[in-house]
Design a protein around this motif. Structure first.
Motif, PDB file in Angstrom:
ATOM      1  N   HIS A 122      45.531  44.137  22.467  1.00 32.57           N
ATOM      2  CA  HIS A 122      44.539  43.446  21.659  1.00 32.57           C
ATOM      3  C   HIS A 122      43.624  44.443  20.953  1.00 32.57           C
ATOM      4  N   ARG A 151      45.394  46.034  18.034  1.00 29.86           N
ATOM      5  CA  ARG A 151      45.458  45.156  16.861  1.00 29.86           C
ATOM      6  C   ARG A 151      44.168  45.227  16.058  1.00 29.86           C
ATOM      7  N   GLU A 152      43.067  45.063  16.779  1.00 31.42           N
ATOM      8  CA  GLU A 152      41.768  45.055  16.099  1.00 31.42           C
ATOM      9  C   GLU A 152      41.503  46.394  15.422  1.00 31.42           C
ATOM     10  N   LEU A 197      43.600  48.678  14.359  1.00 29.19           N
ATOM     11  CA  LEU A 197      44.432  48.950  13.183  1.00 29.19           C
ATOM     12  C   LEU A 197      43.947  48.173  11.976  1.00 29.19           C
TER      13      LEU A 197
END
Lengths: 397, 752
Positions: free
Chosen positions: B709, B712-713, B715
């Protein structure tokens, strides 16, 4: 009877199971976390206290930046008004991921719809086509055309995602289509890319060079993370590359593509295009419509060259192939070439000064600029309603 | 831009400077003022090299009354070229501002392989054959022969260079290796000998570590360097290992066989000389009586490498009588080889100190310590006398003599370890006799003693207090700088648990647990699905990598991957394809090994490495006899605890691995330390501060899904456009005016 009741109970149980499956094998309390991600809208300040992220200031600064960029480009910049845009939608496996709610593809579809409407509103003379990538193969979903409804309808019917994604196949397909359009049109591709890789049959660098040679401006909006190849593609072809943070950001990014981009200098040759300004038929007249091939009563437009009837504008006459537009359409496009100058900011103290001769009301919506309710709007002489009002007014000028 | 640091005007070729570069220069300036040594740690990608070069050259310019020489040591030829290119930019800038008085001469010195312009010689495949090929054409006796017999081949470049004699000088300027070659070709002079000659006069010399640290090579250069020099070791986090390697010798069965063959070849030569021209041998004998001061008498090309690490007395003393005659020396060597091969036949592992070894050698083979000490020089003298040019053939006997000299010279800091087989493959007999050096300070001591200032700098020198102890010197300055960033472009994470919440670790008792292996596999697989382009994955060792990949392959969780192997060519090919996969958007994973070639020298910047996963803590192989001996020595001599050293070594390797992804401030990358042991304070605190400062407390104890998670944030955040100069309250790029505005005081606040 018993059997029937038993079956029903079983059936109900099965339905329950189905519902559970939709949400995966998470418990209810887990679901609230995975669905809402409430912690993301919080941030820690210097003293370690939690406070909500201040989006308002962020948006305001973005708004101001846009105003600035508008004023800096106010000098004559040639813009492509007649655009031929292909929207490439990635329907690979990655598009079905759930990090956007309810899923990436649903969000994409929703905003593509808004985008298409906005696009035709701002560029009435332009045309759009949709291409999808699925299972590593690119398909043409709708041919290039000027009717928003047909594109939207076609898109909403096909939203299943599977397989890998292939940038090269999509570019090749679009390149083939865009090469056929007349030279005065501006060729553009907008790629909405969910995947993080591309599975290509050949060397994608060649394809990028081919696109560059045929002057196709490729822009990419990523949904997950920055990819080198997309960045490279956009750099080479003069497009923009952006990655969406969340849904609202995605919407903002996609709508940025609605106003026409500056034309590529060496390609922007002046051209004369023949257009027809059809007359609106009288109410209650009956004629055979050339686009739907049936008799219709009431409002319609008559082509000035061949007198065929068309239902809506802008369009191309089905009989003689003339581009049919109305003067408001032209004016609206023309508006992009000469945008309104940004407003001067007037502080509230200035407004309170009794010697000030400025208007105290927004001339568009007549709201008082001193009204504290309008917080943000107070800072401009007119509130933000004005640009839109002007766009509508322009045809009369 | 141009600015003042205390009394020095610094010329900096760019319009903007990073604040940490400025601080770095201040510290450097103080070191130079104090004429002492220093240790400076600054993260990669912050422009260490240019800061260093511009300060030192500016310092020299502002103090013309005391000329200083800069000796810049790099690890690879590639880095050497990069440094020289930077220096060129700087030099042009200085000339533009100061005029011709700023002219300096800067050259890079490399092996013949990189500098030779003679097409027949340079075609040879490896370094040693190029060296030998060159000697075959340029040795004094070959040339003497050629003057009588025109059929003997000579190198025209060298001849031209010799003819030009003292006129053969380089005009001032900065010469990269490429330009040096071009210059040599144009003038028809041999660039290698020209460079070697010019080293004495150059203001800046860039060359490899070996030229200063390896006693076998150092002689030609360090002898000529003046005391008022500044020596810089760049990327010096492994400097202790380089020092140790320079003084360690290992003898295998092949070495001994080769040496025996060499000896018979030498004895044939001696017989031949005796038959034809016995006077040469007699002349040599006389020379040896006078002592080993033979260097001055011989022409430059024949001046083989001598040994600055040896105590001075060896140079003054006369060669002992029993090896003055060539035949007698050969007998001694034969006995030595025989003794060594006898020792290699052992069944079990033996460990001995040099003193014990010398004692048993003198009782069994009748060779005393003093004789051993002179072996190396005696052999070279003999080879010169015998006019042997194909030196690459004689490497084996050189190794043996090297060994003998080291054993004879040093009583402490070394140990001799004989292993009958490789620990990991006990059924294959592969006896090896190792003379391993434990004391890194031995090789570097002459450098510290000789030169005015020695700077040791790298991206990872943490914990910075350990290096002075290992190298046994007293730095006047030791500082660690952090990177000032416009955005948090590195994201280190410590992953302690898999997605099933079970701990992951490469601890010996856990590493083969299928659950752990599966969790690592899952981690990689999940990360691949969220990280675009390149991912690099470091393992602790080749054997573990092979094992884990096999398991993954069996359980079917493997995708497009490239793997580093021990074979250089194969690895290069894999790297090349990996890069192509990243370029074309396919994305790829590169598996590599900590301490491997890839971890040391290859950059995975930009899209080539968006994520590094460090699987496990790269401890050294703790059962290795050499390591054990070294640990024991360190404990006894420097009071460094075994555990401390091991952790330090492992963590610097880990930091080195993850540091590969970020090479500039505009870049971004994530780092995952996948082992539960990283979350412990004693391990974590040894990471360099530029990583630690970005390691948030929340990211210290993650499981796979949480890491996913965060990735993801991160990137998404990094993909947004940003303002390079930084916002007003946190400046990361300073222009000249801003720099002047900031007093020294406020600069310090920023840096501390």
């Amino acid at each position: 009877m018993n059997n029937g009741a038993g079956r029903r109970i079983n059936g109900a149980a099965e339905e329950d199971d189905d519902e559970d499956d939709v949400n995966g094998d998470l418990d209810a309390w887990e679901r609230t976390y995975t669905d809402e991600r409430s912690w993301e809208s919080l941030q820690e300040d210097e003293s370690g206290m939690l406070r909500p992220i201040d989006n308002q200031a962020l948006y305001h600064s973005q708004y101001r930046r846009r105003l600035r960029s508008l004023s800096s480009t106010a000098a004559r910049i040639q813009k492509g008004l007649i655009r031929y845009l292909y929207i490439v939608i990635d329907l690979s496996r990655a598009a079905s991921e759930m990090d956007f709610r309810p899923s990436r593809i649903a969000v994409i579809a929703k905003h593509v719809e808004t985008f298409i409407r906005e696009f035709f509103y701002q560029n009435p003379l332009s045309q759009v086509g949709i291409v999808t990538i699925k299972d590593g193969v690119a398909h043409c979903l709708t041919d290039i055309g000027g009717s928003p409804e047909s594109h939207i309808n076609a898109l909403m019917k096909k939203l299943e995602c599977s397989g890998d994604s292939s940038l090269q196949n999509a570019l090749d397909l679009v390149d083939g289509y865009l090469n056929q359009i007349p030279s005065y049109g501006h060729r553009e591709v907008l790629i909405l890319y969910s995947a993080l890789s591309t599975c290509d049959p050949g060397d994608i660098m060649d394809t990028i060079q081919k696109c560059r040679k045929s002057k196709i401006r490729c822009s990419v909006i990523g949904l997950a993370a920055e990819m080198f190849i997309c960045k490279h593609l956009c750099q080479e072809t003069g497009g923009t590359y952006s990655v969406a943070l969340d849904e609202s950001h995605f919407k903002e990014l996609i709508l940025e593509h609605a106003p026409p981009p500056p034309a590529i200098a060496e390609f922007a040759v002046a051209n004369l295009i023949k257009m027809g300004f059809p007359q609106r038929a009288a109410e209650g007249s009956i004629s055979i419509c050339s686009c739907h091939k049936e008799a219709k009563v009431g409002a319609g437009y008559t082509c000035p060259r061949c007198k065929a009837r068309a239902c809506e504008l802008p369009t191309e006459c089905c009989v003689c192939g003339l581009t049919l537009v109305s003067s408001p359409h032209l004016a609206r496009s023309y508006h992009h070439l000469f945008p309104i100058a940004p407003f001067d900011e007037v502080t509230s103290s200035h407004l309170n000064n009794p010697n000030c001769k400025l208007q105290r009301n927004c001339f568009g919506c007549q709201q008082s600029l001193l009204d504290p309710v309008f917080g943000l709007r107070k800072q401009t002489r007119a509130c933000r309603c004005v640009p839109e009002v002007q766009t509508v007014l322009l045809p009369g000028l | 831009m141009k600015f003042q640091i205390e009394d020095v005007t610094v010329y900096f070729p760019y319009d903007h400077i990073y604040p940490e570069q400025y601080c770095y220069m201040i510290e450097l300036k103080r070191t130079l003022d104090a004429k002492g040594h220093c240790l400076l740690e600054m993260p990669t990608g912050t422009g260490k090299t240019i800061a260093l070069l511009s300060l030192i050259t500016s310092y020299c310019l502002s103090k013309p009354q005391s000329p200083m020489k800069l000796i810049y040591c790099t690890r690879t030829v590639h880095e050497m070229e990069k440094t020289l290119a930077e220096l060129k930019i700087l030099h042009n800038y200085q000339i533009k501002h100061l005029g011709p008085q700023a002219r300096i001469l800067a050259i890079g010195l490399s092996s013949r392989k990189n500098l030779c312009v003679n097409p027949t010689v340079v075609a040879a495949e490896n370094r040693d054959s190029v060296d030998a090929g060159c000697r075959k054409l340029t040795a004094s006796w070959v040339r003497a022969l050629a003057s009588e017999n025109p059929d003997v081949a000579m190198c025209e470049f060298f001849e031209n260079y010799e003819k030009a004699a003292s006129a053969a000088v380089l005009p001032p300027g900065v010469y990269t290796l490429q330009e040096l070659r071009a210059f040599g070709k144009e003038k028809g002079w041999c660039p290698y000998f020209l460079a070697r000659h010019m080293v004495q006069f150059a203001n800046v010399v860039v060359y490899s570590y070996q030229y200063l640290l390896d006693p076998k090579v150092a002689g030609i250069i360090s002898k000529e360097m003046q005391k008022e020099s500044v020596v810089v070791f760049d990327e010096a986090h492994n400097i202790d290992n380089v020092c140790i390697e320079a003084l360690s010798v290992s003898v295998r069965r092949q070495t001994l066989e080769g040496a025996t063959w060499n000896l018979s070849r030498i004895s044939q030569e001696i017989d031949r000389f005796k038959a034809t021209d016995a006077s040469i041998l007699r002349a040599e004998y006389n020379r040896l009586v006078e002592g080993l001061a033979l260097r001055g008498n011989l022409p430059i090309t024949d001046n083989w490498l001598s040994n600055p690490a040896l105590p001075d007395d060896i140079l003054k003393e006369a060669v002992p009588g029993n090896i003055r005659r060539a035949e007698h020396f050969l007998h001694v060597l034969r006995r030595l080889v025989q003794y060594l091969s006898g020792r290699l036949d052992t069944e079990n592992v033996e460990k001995e100190s040099p003193v014990g070894f010398v004692a048993s050698l003198s009782s069994h083979a009748g060779i005393d310590q003093k004789t051993l000490k002179f072996c190396y020089d005696r052999l070279h003298s003999l080879m010169l006398t015998l006019e042997i040019t194909d030196t690459d053939e004689f490497l084996h006997i050189q190794t043996i003599c090297d060994f003998a000299t080291l054993v004879g010279t040093y009583g402490r800091g070394f140990s001799i370890i004989i292993e009958p087989f490789d620990e990991r493959m006990p059924h294959i007999p592969d006896p090896v006799l190792q003379l391993s050096c434990h004391d890194a300070s031995l090789a570097i001591k002459p450098v510290f003693d000789r030169f005015q200032s020695v700077l040791i700098t790298s991206g990872t020198l943490s914990p910075i207090d350990l290096y002075p102890r290992l190298l046994n010197f007293h730095p006047v300055v030791s500082r660690s700088f952090t990177m000032s960033l416009t955005r948090d472009c590195i994201c280190p994470m410590v992953l302690t648990r898999g997605s099933d919440q079970l701990p992951v670790s490469t601890k010996f008792d856990m590493r083969s647990d299928p659950g752990v292996v599966r969790n690592y596999g899952k981690l990689l697989l999940e990360m691949v699905s969220v990280v675009p382009d390149g991912i690099v994955c470091f393992f602790v060792s080749y054997s573990y990598m092979d094992g884990i990949i096999n398991t993954w392959n069996d359980s079917g969780i493997l995708k497009l991957v490239f793997i580093e192997t021990q074979d250089v060519v194969e690895t290069t090919l894999a790297l090349d394809n990996y890069r192509r996969a990243c370029d074309s958007g396919r994305g790829a994973v590169f598996f590599s090994v900590a301490r491997g070639k890839v971890a040391e020298g290859i950059d995975f910047d930009r899209h080539y490495g968006r994520l590094v996963i460090m699987i496990g803590v790269p401890f050294q192989y703790t059962l290795s006899k050499i390591l054990l001996a070294r640990l024991e020595y360190l404990r006894d001599t420097f009071q460094i605890k075994e555990g401390d050293f091991l952790t330090f070594d492992a963590l610097r390797q880990a930091a080195q691995c993850v540091g590969r992804v970020i090479r500039s401030k505009a870049d971004y990358g994530m780092m995952i330390f996948a082992d539960k042991r990283y979350s412990r304070h004693d391990k974590r605190s040894k990471l360099p501060s530029w990583i630690l400062s970005h390691l948030q407390d929340a990211n210290l104890n993650l499981s796979t899904d949480m890491a996913l998670h965060i990735a993801r944030e991160f990137l998404k955040k990094m993909a947004q456009p940003y303002d390079k100069t930084g916002s007003s309250d946190k400046k990361t790029l300073l222009s000249q005016e801003e720099l002047e505005k900031l007093g020294d005081g406020s600069m310090h606040e920023m840096s501390y």
